[in-house]
Design an enzyme around this catalytic site. Structure first.
Site, PDB file in Angstrom:
ATOM      1  N   ARG A   1       0.844  -1.206   0.000  1.00 42.73           N
ATOM      2  CA  ARG A   1       0.000   0.000   0.000  1.00 42.73           C
ATOM      3  C   ARG A   1       0.880   1.258   0.000  1.00 42.73           C
ATOM      4  O   ARG A   1       0.578   2.231  -0.689  1.00 42.73           O
ATOM      5  CB  ARG A   1      -0.943  -0.004   1.210  1.00 42.73           C
ATOM      6  CG  ARG A   1      -1.924   1.178   1.191  1.00 42.73           C
ATOM      7  CD  ARG A   1      -3.001   1.063   2.245  1.00 42.73           C
ATOM      8  NE  ARG A   1      -2.477   1.186   3.605  1.00 42.73           N
ATOM      9  CZ  ARG A   1      -3.223   1.103   4.697  1.00 42.73           C
ATOM     10  NH1 ARG A   1      -4.531   0.890   4.596  1.00 42.73           N
ATOM     11  NH2 ARG A   1      -2.680   1.212   5.892  1.00 42.73           N
TER      12      ARG A   1
ATOM     13  N   LYS B   1      -2.611   6.870   1.220  1.00 43.79           N
ATOM     14  CA  LYS B   1      -2.424   7.189   2.639  1.00 43.79           C
ATOM     15  C   LYS B   1      -1.345   8.264   2.709  1.00 43.79           C
ATOM     16  O   LYS B   1      -0.159   7.976   2.899  1.00 43.79           O
ATOM     17  CB  LYS B   1      -2.044   5.920   3.408  1.00 43.79           C
ATOM     18  CG  LYS B   1      -2.366   6.027   4.885  1.00 43.79           C
ATOM     19  CD  LYS B   1      -2.415   4.667   5.536  1.00 43.79           C
ATOM     20  CE  LYS B   1      -2.448   4.770   7.040  1.00 43.79           C
ATOM     21  NZ  LYS B   1      -3.570   5.495   7.608  1.00 43.79           N
TER      22      LYS B   1
ATOM     23  N   GLU C   1     -16.351   6.500   5.588  1.00 40.89           N
ATOM     24  CA  GLU C   1     -15.592   5.790   6.619  1.00 40.89           C
ATOM     25  C   GLU C   1     -15.618   6.662   7.867  1.00 40.89           C
ATOM     26  O   GLU C   1     -16.319   7.674   7.906  1.00 40.89           O
ATOM     27  CB  GLU C   1     -14.159   5.536   6.153  1.00 40.89           C
ATOM     28  CG  GLU C   1     -13.373   6.790   5.817  1.00 40.89           C
ATOM     29  CD  GLU C   1     -11.939   6.505   5.377  1.00 40.89           C
ATOM     30  OE1 GLU C   1     -11.418   5.424   5.654  1.00 40.89           O
ATOM     31  OE2 GLU C   1     -11.341   7.413   4.776  1.00 40.89           O
TER      32      GLU C   1
END
Ligand code: PMP
Length: 288
Positions: free
Chosen positions: A50, A149, A182
């Site tokens: 990721r 991220k 989220e």
């Protein structure tokens, strides 16, 4: 505490980066939050994959191999005598002159902190969390993909402030169409008629590593699970609700916006997921 900083281990007091680092000046960088359980780094490969994808998405070449970053991560845990903890791995764009352009920065910087974390008080894992919906919307994936991220967390921080102002530890962020994206630092799941549902990344969710583990756990315990568009109605009327995150792990939610979810107690499927998660983290991972 020893911090890994650009290839060296330095004392916490000496772990400093330049005021000209674009990670600091512009939030230009990427990071991972990773967990260490009983000497195993949980899903380290997935975290590093990721990280690589986040870096790729912001056009940042990582000048280290996955193996080098993996070894540095494990070594940081060893240097600090940790067998259980939370690892923060940060890659910044590096030092450059003022100006947004990433090409001003010749090389990225990396640092790794291995420490302890307790996100929510322990009693909430048995009694459940009370959460609210905040006015700040999750950033549109077309503006900044939440799958990246990145060091730009102000969107989530604004929401976190609103959560606190409403007396909650965590809050739902809706996307600009009003669907549940989220929470400020956790993914959200509901259980309805024996099925687990969670918003997709296209609705504004980060593809959580813990979220991925929940798909595997659902298959393991024989509970159907799929991605779905969720509104607040779906949470109000759910039988159960829970959140996941590297720091949060799996935590039940029993109230949203003053409304009781299900019977107001952590649900049976949530309990099975949590139990399976706690089993899994001890055996799955990279030995440091
Ligand atoms: N959403 C956001 C916005 C997050 O910052 C995080 C990580 N704290 C998560 C979801 C959960 O992701 P993971 O399971 O990979 O920690």
């Amino acid at each position: 505490m020893k911090i890994y900083l650009d290839g060296k281990f330095v004392d916490q007091a000496d772990a400093k980066i330049s005021v000209f680092d674009h990670g600091l000046l512009y939030g230009d960088g990427v990071f991972e939050g990773i967990r260490l359980y009983g000497g195993n780094v949980f899903r380290l490969e997935e975290h590093l994959e990721r990280l690589e994808m986040s870096a790729k998405a912001i056009l940042m070449d990582l000048p280290w191999s996955r193996k080098e970053i993996s070894d540095a991560t494990c070594e940081t845990c060893r240097q600090n005598g940790l067998t259980d903890g939370y690892i923060r791995l940060v890659v910044t764009r590096g030092v450059g002159d003022l100006g947004l352009s990433p090409w001003l920065c010749p090389k990225p910087s990396i640092f790794i902190i291995a420490a302890k974390i307790a996100l929510y008080p322990a009693e909430h894992y048995t009694s459940g969390l009370t959460i609210c919906t905040v006015p700040t919307r999750r950033i549109n994936p077309a503006a900044l993909p939440p799958t990246v991220k990145s060091l730009n967390y102000l969107n989530n921080i604004l929401a976190k402030i609103e959560a606190k102002q409403s007396g909650c530890l965590e809050a739902i962020m809706l996307n600009d169409q009003g669907y549940v994206a989220e929470c400020t630092g956790d993914n959200l799941f509901v259980v309805r008629k024996g099925e687990i549902l969670t918003p997709s990344a296209s609705q504004g969710a980060l593809k959580g590593i813990t979220r991925d583990a929940i798909f595997d756990i659902a298959a393991e315990i024989g509970v159907p699970m799929r991605e779905a568009n969720l509104t607040r109605y779906d949470v109000w009327c759910a039988d159960e609700c829970f959140l996941t995150g590297t720091a949060a792990e799996v935590i039940p939610v029993v109230k949203l916006d003053g409304r009781v979810i299900g019977n107001g107690k952590p649900g049976a499927i949530t309990a099975r997921v949590l139990e399976a998660f706690r089993r899994r983290v001890l055996v799955e991972g990279t030995r440091i």
